[in-house]
Scaffold this motif. Sequence first.
Motif, PDB file in Angstrom:
ATOM      1  N   ARG A   6      -3.182  -3.543   9.055  1.00  0.00           N
ATOM      2  CA  ARG A   6      -3.056  -4.697   8.154  1.00  0.00           C
ATOM      3  C   ARG A   6      -1.794  -5.501   8.467  1.00  0.00           C
ATOM      4  NH1 ARG A   6      -4.589  -2.527   2.122  1.00  0.00           N
ATOM      5  NH2 ARG A   6      -6.631  -1.716   2.662  1.00  0.00           N
ATOM      6  N   VAL A  64       1.687  -7.410   7.756  1.00  0.00           N
ATOM      7  CA  VAL A  64       2.801  -7.319   6.812  1.00  0.00           C
ATOM      8  C   VAL A  64       3.026  -8.724   6.275  1.00  0.00           C
ATOM      9  CG1 VAL A  64       5.239  -6.757   6.551  1.00  0.00           C
ATOM     10  CG2 VAL A  64       3.821  -5.419   8.107  1.00  0.00           C
ATOM     11  N   TRP A 105       1.312  -3.940  10.573  1.00  0.00           N
ATOM     12  CA  TRP A 105       2.280  -2.905  10.216  1.00  0.00           C
ATOM     13  C   TRP A 105       2.701  -2.085  11.436  1.00  0.00           C
ATOM     14  CZ3 TRP A 105       5.640  -1.096   6.855  1.00  0.00           C
ATOM     15  CH2 TRP A 105       5.660  -1.656   5.585  1.00  0.00           C
ATOM     16  N   TYR A 107      19.845   6.589  18.572  1.00  0.00           N
ATOM     17  CA  TYR A 107      19.031   7.061  17.431  1.00  0.00           C
ATOM     18  C   TYR A 107      18.963   8.595  17.324  1.00  0.00           C
ATOM     19  CZ  TYR A 107      17.198   2.346  18.135  1.00  0.00           C
ATOM     20  OH  TYR A 107      17.085   1.011  18.361  1.00  0.00           O
ATOM     21  N   ALA A 135      10.420   2.796   7.983  1.00  0.00           N
ATOM     22  CA  ALA A 135       9.439   3.144   9.008  1.00  0.00           C
ATOM     23  C   ALA A 135      10.028   2.981  10.410  1.00  0.00           C
ATOM     24  CB  ALA A 135       8.208   2.247   8.849  1.00  0.00           C
ATOM     25  N   ARG A 136      10.744   1.893  10.619  1.00  0.00           N
ATOM     26  CA  ARG A 136      11.312   1.640  11.952  1.00  0.00           C
ATOM     27  C   ARG A 136      12.248   2.770  12.375  1.00  0.00           C
ATOM     28  NH1 ARG A 136      12.543  -4.694  10.653  1.00  0.00           N
ATOM     29  NH2 ARG A 136      10.635  -5.551  11.548  1.00  0.00           N
ATOM     30  N   VAL A 143      10.038  -1.201   5.440  1.00  0.00           N
ATOM     31  CA  VAL A 143       9.913  -1.567   6.856  1.00  0.00           C
ATOM     32  C   VAL A 143      11.041  -0.913   7.655  1.00  0.00           C
ATOM     33  CG1 VAL A 143       9.904  -3.481   8.482  1.00  0.00           C
ATOM     34  CG2 VAL A 143       8.727  -3.706   6.306  1.00  0.00           C
ATOM     35  N   LEU A 203      -2.289   0.599   8.808  1.00  0.00           N
ATOM     36  CA  LEU A 203      -1.366   0.162   9.862  1.00  0.00           C
ATOM     37  C   LEU A 203      -1.877  -1.053  10.619  1.00  0.00           C
ATOM     38  CD1 LEU A 203      -0.056   3.541  11.321  1.00  0.00           C
ATOM     39  CD2 LEU A 203       1.005   2.057   9.637  1.00  0.00           C
ATOM     40  N   TRP A 215       0.815  -1.213   0.000  1.00  0.00           N
ATOM     41  CA  TRP A 215       0.000   0.000   0.000  1.00  0.00           C
ATOM     42  C   TRP A 215       0.850   1.265   0.000  1.00  0.00           C
ATOM     43  CZ3 TRP A 215       0.485   3.287   4.209  1.00  0.00           C
ATOM     44  CH2 TRP A 215       1.046   2.736   5.362  1.00  0.00           C
ATOM     45  N   HIS A 241      22.166  -2.651   4.353  1.00  0.00           N
ATOM     46  CA  HIS A 241      21.327  -3.431   5.272  1.00  0.00           C
ATOM     47  C   HIS A 241      22.070  -3.813   6.553  1.00  0.00           C
ATOM     48  CE1 HIS A 241      17.801  -5.660   6.313  1.00  0.00           C
ATOM     49  NE2 HIS A 241      18.494  -6.776   6.457  1.00  0.00           N
ATOM     50  N   GLN A 278      12.782  -7.070   0.910  1.00  0.00           N
ATOM     51  CA  GLN A 278      11.684  -7.457   1.801  1.00  0.00           C
ATOM     52  C   GLN A 278      11.197  -8.888   1.575  1.00  0.00           C
ATOM     53  OE1 GLN A 278       9.886  -2.960   2.455  1.00  0.00           O
ATOM     54  NE2 GLN A 278       8.498  -4.537   1.787  1.00  0.00           N
ATOM     55  N   VAL A 302       5.171  -4.125  13.490  1.00  0.00           N
ATOM     56  CA  VAL A 302       6.451  -4.335  12.801  1.00  0.00           C
ATOM     57  C   VAL A 302       7.274  -3.051  12.776  1.00  0.00           C
ATOM     58  CG1 VAL A 302       7.462  -4.795  10.539  1.00  0.00           C
ATOM     59  CG2 VAL A 302       5.666  -6.265  11.409  1.00  0.00           C
ATOM     60  N   ALA A 303       6.606  -1.918  12.546  1.00  0.00           N
ATOM     61  CA  ALA A 303       7.334  -0.658  12.435  1.00  0.00           C
ATOM     62  C   ALA A 303       7.914  -0.220  13.773  1.00  0.00           C
ATOM     63  CB  ALA A 303       6.415   0.429  11.879  1.00  0.00           C
ATOM     64  N   SER A 304       7.232  -0.580  14.854  1.00  0.00           N
ATOM     65  CA  SER A 304       7.748  -0.126  16.147  1.00  0.00           C
ATOM     66  C   SER A 304       8.587  -1.205  16.838  1.00  0.00           C
ATOM     67  CB  SER A 304       6.599   0.335  17.059  1.00  0.00           C
ATOM     68  OG  SER A 304       5.583  -0.623  17.051  1.00  0.00           O
ATOM     69  N   GLU A 305       8.869  -2.292  16.111  1.00  0.00           N
ATOM     70  CA  GLU A 305       9.677  -3.388  16.648  1.00  0.00           C
ATOM     71  C   GLU A 305      11.094  -2.921  16.958  1.00  0.00           C
ATOM     72  OE1 GLU A 305      10.504  -6.496  18.229  1.00  0.00           O
ATOM     73  OE2 GLU A 305       8.609  -6.788  17.171  1.00  0.00           O
ATOM     74  N   MET A 306      11.585  -3.224  18.141  1.00  0.00           N
ATOM     75  CA  MET A 306      12.932  -2.782  18.524  1.00  0.00           C
ATOM     76  C   MET A 306      14.014  -3.757  18.069  1.00  0.00           C
ATOM     77  SD  MET A 306      12.853   0.108  20.000  1.00  0.00           S
ATOM     78  CE  MET A 306      14.424   0.216  20.838  1.00  0.00           C
ATOM     79  N   LEU A 352      10.491   6.215  13.061  1.00  0.00           N
ATOM     80  CA  LEU A 352       9.795   6.261  14.353  1.00  0.00           C
ATOM     81  C   LEU A 352      10.776   6.445  15.512  1.00  0.00           C
ATOM     82  CD1 LEU A 352       7.111   3.471  13.807  1.00  0.00           C
ATOM     83  CD2 LEU A 352       6.714   5.913  13.940  1.00  0.00           C
ATOM     84  N   LYS A 353      11.915   5.755  15.423  1.00  0.00           N
ATOM     85  CA  LYS A 353      12.912   5.870  16.497  1.00  0.00           C
ATOM     86  C   LYS A 353      13.441   7.307  16.587  1.00  0.00           C
ATOM     87  CE  LYS A 353      13.035   1.340  17.136  1.00  0.00           C
ATOM     88  NZ  LYS A 353      11.669   1.149  16.636  1.00  0.00           N
ATOM     89  N   HIS A 376      14.152 -10.311   8.238  1.00  0.00           N
ATOM     90  CA  HIS A 376      14.133  -9.113   9.104  1.00  0.00           C
ATOM     91  C   HIS A 376      12.751  -8.468   9.214  1.00  0.00           C
ATOM     92  CE1 HIS A 376      14.569  -7.219   5.134  1.00  0.00           C
ATOM     93  NE2 HIS A 376      14.109  -6.126   5.684  1.00  0.00           N
ATOM     94  N   ILE A 377      11.803  -8.934   8.408  1.00  0.00           N
ATOM     95  CA  ILE A 377      10.488  -8.281   8.362  1.00  0.00           C
ATOM     96  C   ILE A 377       9.589  -8.683   9.522  1.00  0.00           C
ATOM     97  CG2 ILE A 377       8.375  -8.007   6.982  1.00  0.00           C
ATOM     98  CD1 ILE A 377      10.698  -6.690   5.610  1.00  0.00           C
ATOM     99  N   GLN A 378       9.619  -9.950   9.882  1.00  0.00           N
ATOM    100  CA  GLN A 378       8.701 -10.526  10.876  1.00  0.00           C
ATOM    101  C   GLN A 378       7.271 -10.525  10.343  1.00  0.00           C
ATOM    102  OE1 GLN A 378       9.600  -8.798  14.768  1.00  0.00           O
ATOM    103  NE2 GLN A 378      11.543  -8.230  13.881  1.00  0.00           N
TER     104      GLN A 378
END
Lengths: 539, 292
Positions: B260, B262, B275, A309, A326-327, A323, B258, A98, A221, A211, B278-282, A330-331, B268-270
């Motif tokens: 939905r 992934v 979403w 970070y 986004a991660r 992904v 968000l 999306w 990576h 991905q 996954v995006a806030s995964e540490m 956010l950090k 590395h995606i899990q």
Amino acid sequence: MKAKRKKIRLQDISLPTDEPLITIRADDLMPLPPPLAREEKKDPYPSLSEEQKKRYESSLDGVSALSLPKPRNKEEEEKLVERFLRGLEKLLSPNDNWLFWQPLIQSLESCVRCQTCSDACPVYLSSGNQEIYRPTYRSEILRRIINKYIKKRGKILSKLTGDDIELNWPTVARLAELAYRCSLCRRCAQRCPLGSDNGLIGRELRKLFSQEMGIAPKELHESGTVQQLRVGASTGISPEAFQGMVEFMEDEIEEKWGRRIKIPVDKEGSDILLIHNSGEFMSWIENPVAFAIVFEAAGLSWTLSSEIYGYEATNYGTWYDDVQLARISLKQVEVARKLKVKKMVMAECGHAHKGLIVIADRILLDEMNFPRESFLPLLEELVCGGKLELDPQKNNFPVTLHDPCNFVRLMGIVEPQRRILRKICPQFREMEPHGVENYCCGGGSGFAIMSSMNFKEWRENISSRMKLKQILEAFNDVLDPGIKKYVCAPCSNCKGAIRDILASNGLWERHSIYYGGLVELVANAMVAMKKPFIDWEWH
Amino acid sequence: MGGLILFIFYGSILFFILTTALRVKKCIDAPVHLHWELYKGSSIYESTEWWTKKEITFGEKLWSMVLDLLFLREFYHRNRRFWYPLYLFHTGLYLLILWHAWLFIRAVVADIETASIFGWVWGTFSTLLTFIGGMAILIMRMRDEELKVHYPPVHYVKWVFLLLTLIGGVYAVDLHFKSSIPSLLKYVREQVTFADFEHKLRPAPAPALHVLFASVWLIYLPFSHVYQLFFRYYHYLRWDDVPNRKGGEIEKRVREHLERPVTWSAPHIQSGKQWREVASEMQQPPILDSNR
């Protein structure tokens, strides 16, 4: 005399051979202006060793950006092809993809094959119009694979709508490498009359490989986003090491400015959290030093962060993986929130600007939708708004500006940097073309930090070639080594790429062409400086 | 035969309307994508606190779209050589589409016998422009090395068919209707008002052939690049500078995504988690891909 070049067809992508589709020779390359016009010509990159050829895929052009291991057997090949197809299905699904589905579909469907984009691509032009680097080459292959294997068009329709591409392991391996022969500068997209974005198609291919198949350059990576998420910075700098660097910066400031200051770190409630590319601390510490001097001299309420970070602006996910993008975004925002600053200001790092301010904008919701802006308008306010006492004569040497693609074409920040340079550099001259029409430095989309096998040579002699040409043309009337010249590159990755082309062509030693950021020029022009800020020492 | 042509003609109109509606629906239903923008010049990011500034209005975007479509400005600036035939062709085509619209309206709303020669001049001029432009494009596509690159064979067929359609139109108007606008309007009125059904079932070959050709174009049009050009300007596409504002429409639409899962499979995606998670995964798992 040039040898007649073999004609490359789209179907050649699936040739089941280890031989590269092309081998680029010195004669193929776009000629350079003086003083490099009459230099002895050498091939742009060396061949891989026999051992490397045996182990890694390099059948696109004899270059390996990915260090992609060859499959051990037929079964493994088939499995990888199957995974590629599953990834392609996801790329084309509005549910799975999306984040970029709409512009991707638009780009795939709207190309009229007018090839207007080809003349816009610095890699294609610099390589002497190598067919495989044409912006539409990879897109057209992908389009035809989709038609055949996803839309499952029949034989007749496939024939009518274009040549049949066979999806086998060589196709997948070459596409993986080909995704890393485009620096995502999107100059082609800017040129496209229909709005088809071949740069985006390249990025989406990278994303599919990362991905779905876990294939990405190690520098982006493993040592990039994964390392950043683990330790806080892609350079591996720890919070403790960062503190040490800040102390070193304070010493530098005292030496240059004559004032001992305490650089604000983790100062809660400041107006500004300034975030640098951590590569600046490692390679060009004068840049954060100049920021500190300028911000302190202007009396701004600002701080750096020593939180994990918080001292790293980069986000390599921007180039290859949604992904990871986004991660990291956010950090970074989380750090600013905790510090209760009013806004985040991105320092001299192009992709960090585009990544956090523009692209991540639509994934930062609620309290994470935090004010973020570029340093450029702020610096313009300080320089042009009379907040600093400046003497342009201190910068009375030829200066040209490299426009990082992320600032201009990809963000629309075009004028502030020019207004600053016109104010403080009496001998400022533009490169041609510039602004939103600029050429990439050749180090975009991660190229500047990628150095697998012979990739660095490919970058220096092909993807950065157009920038080298522009720099030489901008200084063609002042090539005398007695005149020091400055290429202003206000982006960490661009700076790295420009450093490498100046060094590999001996342009500092032989013609005194130096490089650096923008804020260094501002600090250099400050009346209050005890010593000249720019020390003209190559590094 | 006449019945078949009637079926194809009205069927193609229906197909055109339905397909267009489906394409518009696909566009409206498309998930909001990330802000992936290109800029022709200065943007709001040149200001400090840009989020307080006003972005470009829908009216400005619409005006830009109209100018682009009418004058093919992008081709004019980027590929002038190709622009000349394209401009002739598209100007002719726009005039021809307008002329057909005029025929349909004029045939119903006013006295047919009073129609002047102006209608014939308009139609002929438009056809001529379209034909010259189309022929020039076809020749360039066949001779120019760059324009031949990756050009699918079916598109050559398309251009030849287009030229045949234009010739068919000229044949119908000038030979069958003897360049008489009142005769042409009478025929059009029969089509529009469903009058004289018997006549329709036994159509004259010339207009029937032209109607058949036109039907094929109606079926093709929703898949053409002209349509793509329109969709490019859809609200969330290129040249769109709409920041995500707290509590705004974009935020609302993104929030749905968000939730939905992934589905991507790399280690590395899990995969399988939402979403948001996954995006806030540490944690970052090892990079090793066991399948490689």
